[in-house]
Design an enzyme around this catalytic site. Sequence first.
Site, PDB file in Angstrom:
ATOM      1  N   GLU A   1     -45.211 -51.578  19.943  1.00  0.00           N
ATOM      2  CA  GLU A   1     -46.139 -51.993  18.890  1.00  0.00           C
ATOM      3  C   GLU A   1     -46.316 -53.510  18.870  1.00  0.00           C
ATOM      4  O   GLU A   1     -46.247 -54.145  17.824  1.00  0.00           O
ATOM      5  CB  GLU A   1     -45.670 -51.455  17.528  1.00  0.00           C
ATOM      6  CG  GLU A   1     -45.615 -49.934  17.507  1.00  0.00           C
ATOM      7  CD  GLU A   1     -45.222 -49.321  16.176  1.00  0.00           C
ATOM      8  OE1 GLU A   1     -44.563 -50.002  15.370  1.00  0.00           O
ATOM      9  OE2 GLU A   1     -45.561 -48.144  15.956  1.00  0.00           O
TER      10      GLU A   1
ATOM     11  N   ASP B   1     -42.184 -40.139  14.870  1.00  0.00           N
ATOM     12  CA  ASP B   1     -41.990 -41.273  13.971  1.00  0.00           C
ATOM     13  C   ASP B   1     -41.667 -40.813  12.557  1.00  0.00           C
ATOM     14  O   ASP B   1     -42.525 -40.918  11.677  1.00  0.00           O
ATOM     15  CB  ASP B   1     -43.269 -42.145  13.973  1.00  0.00           C
ATOM     16  CG  ASP B   1     -43.032 -43.500  13.324  1.00  0.00           C
ATOM     17  OD1 ASP B   1     -41.866 -43.860  13.101  1.00  0.00           O
ATOM     18  OD2 ASP B   1     -44.023 -44.190  13.047  1.00  0.00           O
TER      19      ASP B   1
ATOM     20  N   GLU C   1     -41.592 -43.691   4.297  1.00  0.00           N
ATOM     21  CA  GLU C   1     -42.916 -43.994   4.857  1.00  0.00           C
ATOM     22  C   GLU C   1     -43.817 -42.763   4.916  1.00  0.00           C
ATOM     23  O   GLU C   1     -44.974 -42.815   4.519  1.00  0.00           O
ATOM     24  CB  GLU C   1     -42.744 -44.601   6.257  1.00  0.00           C
ATOM     25  CG  GLU C   1     -44.070 -44.898   6.940  1.00  0.00           C
ATOM     26  CD  GLU C   1     -43.903 -45.582   8.294  1.00  0.00           C
ATOM     27  OE1 GLU C   1     -42.756 -45.871   8.695  1.00  0.00           O
ATOM     28  OE2 GLU C   1     -44.933 -45.816   8.951  1.00  0.00           O
TER      29      GLU C   1
HETATM   30  C1  GCV Z   1     -41.245 -51.726  11.779  1.00  0.00           C
HETATM   31  C2  GCV Z   1     -43.590 -47.076  12.494  1.00  0.00           C
HETATM   32  C3  GCV Z   1     -43.964 -47.889  11.286  1.00  0.00           C
HETATM   33  C4  GCV Z   1     -43.900 -49.363  11.579  1.00  0.00           C
HETATM   34  C5  GCV Z   1     -42.482 -49.693  12.067  1.00  0.00           C
HETATM   35  C6  GCV Z   1     -42.213 -48.847  13.314  1.00  0.00           C
HETATM   36  C7  GCV Z   1     -40.813 -49.053  13.874  1.00  0.00           C
HETATM   37  O1  GCV Z   1     -44.568 -47.195  13.474  1.00  0.00           O
HETATM   38  O2  GCV Z   1     -45.235 -47.500  10.839  1.00  0.00           O
HETATM   39  O3  GCV Z   1     -44.211 -50.075  10.397  1.00  0.00           O
HETATM   40  O4  GCV Z   1     -42.347 -51.053  12.358  1.00  0.00           O
HETATM   41  O5  GCV Z   1     -42.353 -47.494  12.986  1.00  0.00           O
HETATM   42  O6  GCV Z   1     -39.984 -48.196  13.640  1.00  0.00           O
HETATM   43  O7  GCV Z   1     -40.592 -50.046  14.545  1.00  0.00           O
END
Ligand code: GCV
Length: 676
Positions: free
Chosen positions: A289, A368, A396
């Site tokens: 990411e 995720d 989340e």
């Molecule tokens: C910290 C998901 C979340 C991101 C997070 C990522 C991760 O994609 O939406 O906000 O980033 O996981 O675990 O690194």
Amino acid sequence: MKTDPAWLPDQAFRAIGTRRVVVCGGDGPVVRTVVDEVTRACARYGGRVWHGTAGSPDADGADLLLVLTDLDCLPGEAAAVRAEIAPGQPLGKEGYALARPAGATVVVADGPAGLLYGLFHVARLGEAAFDGWRPLEVHRPASARRMLDHWDNIDVHPVMGQVERGYAGGSIFWRAGEPRDLHRVREYGRLLAAIGVNAVAVNNVNVHATEARLLTDRLGDVAAIADVLRPFGIRTHLSVSFASPMVLGGLPTADPLDPRVREWWSSAVADVYATIPDFGGFVVKADSEGQPGPFGYGRTHADGANALAAALSDHGGVVHWRAFVYNHRQDWRDRTTDRARAAYDHFAPLDGQFADNVILQVKYGPIDFQTREPVSPVIAAMPSTSVAVELQVTQEYTGQQRHVCYLGPLWASILRFRPWGPDGRAVASVAGDGGGLVAVSNVGDDPFWTGHPLAQANLYAFGRLAWDPFLDPLDVLDEWISLTFAPCPSVLRSALHEIMDSSWQVYESYTAPLGVGFMVNPGSHYGPGVDGYEYTPWGTYHFADRDGVGVDRTRASGTGYTGQYPAPWRDVYESVASCPDELLLFFHHVPYSHVLRSGLPLIQHIYDTHFDGVTKVVEMRRRWAEIADFVNAARHARVAQLLDEQVRCAQEWRDQINAYFFRKSGIPDARGRHIH
Ligand code: GCV
């Protein structure tokens, strides 16, 4: 408003505070915490405390003895308890033994942290700890590493706010670019010690420019936090950027095999340990990411992790290297880019190549933190690597601390899962071998700590299950209720159980069905967005069409993901006939007419669960209203307000999901209910 005491209200120490307590344990910072706890409780409730470091305390007439065994002041009762412990079974640094051979309750430990955990055990028992005779019980943590990661930024990020995926206000560590008053961090450390958490990472794994500097010129801020957490047996960790040698050190490269880069890491780490001698280590999100990583230099993740590990190893530090590596720009380019496959494809070939002080930190599922996912196959694929399992306490994808969603049952199901079948080891045992359990914290500067007051139970459950993954999650919930609402009348206890016991399953019932996942609004990940992630060449992420729904991840005709599991799961998941229904749509694309084990066709299951889910949330709200007289007014009001939102949002989910599948399939609800 004053900060909520969560599971440590004064009442939780009432039984201890009315007793005569002897603490015999030297004078380190953790023992000092034990003494402070007991002193405070006794001052409040009229008990007495004697604290000594050597010599023979007068233990006669004591009700509670808390004793470190390596001192020369072992009173007779404690020596007898210690002698009962099997010689080949050391208590270890964090274990303790508890017994009540005659008139006194005895806790013995070989290390200060064990004494602290033993004290909190006595607090959990309450009056029962002082009742009659109690045989020897030995308690040791299942994993040496029980860690919380904070996704906290020092600055407020323009999109993610201060705490990425945080639903409890701002950071407890930072405010407006600066460290906060650490009083609350001290309270946090106390809460964490009571549940056995022993490591905390203080900043986001997405490391932005300001936060990167915590490793160098802002190290003092980290040291201040470490000083506050140390007396609670907690080691402090830092998330670092893989590109630190460039962004902080001015080098032209971060290539992990470049000697200048290795030298830079060694020198930075030496400075860290000179400032924080018990520093825990690093957490790294690399090549994920948008974060930099070893791929940029044609190196493997073992090369990357080992470079940092080499710098840490002489100091006793570890690298938590995250396995959450996938190409977020090319997810679903073709079958091979099924995101579920990514972590295994990247990491399984590297097993055996990681240094001893690298811990591969693996999210519990392959995607995720969805409400329902199979256990990640990476956990079974790395026998020569220390693996930590990562959970998400911050909600989340499970209601963002606006919905009641007690996650203990989800985590227990993951930790008890046996990747090699019923005779093989459980996930908890793989984690216990070295990597441990890690979770993303749900705490912020909210007076209730967690936004939703009932979300405190998730933090509590994480700690308790990290200590003992085979605890019944509903017993853990009961513990949390007993402490938090102490003294808890039975009418309140039963209402809380009715509201919370199945709240994860209720949440699941009105959101994405049968493991299909990701029907949330993109970006925020809150509320229904059925086609929100519509970026596969075939259309939607969940492959819904007029005939059916679900992702074919079989070897026979799909992405081949089932082949990442050892037997028997590779075959169990491969076939529609044997795949568990709750994961059916994760592994298979099936027609709406497919009959589930319940006897219902899939489409009817979708309709029924979504109607039922809303009914149950309305019932939760009714139960909560009934117990208003038994709950502190501010807490009651906060939960009541959030339950209104949960009802609203559950209705929105129900209507969107049902309408979506009605339109796709053209099949009406067999029970004739109106679908909006
Ligand atoms: C910290 C998901 C979340 C991101 C997070 C990522 C991760 O994609 O939406 O906000 O980033 O996981 O675990 O690194």
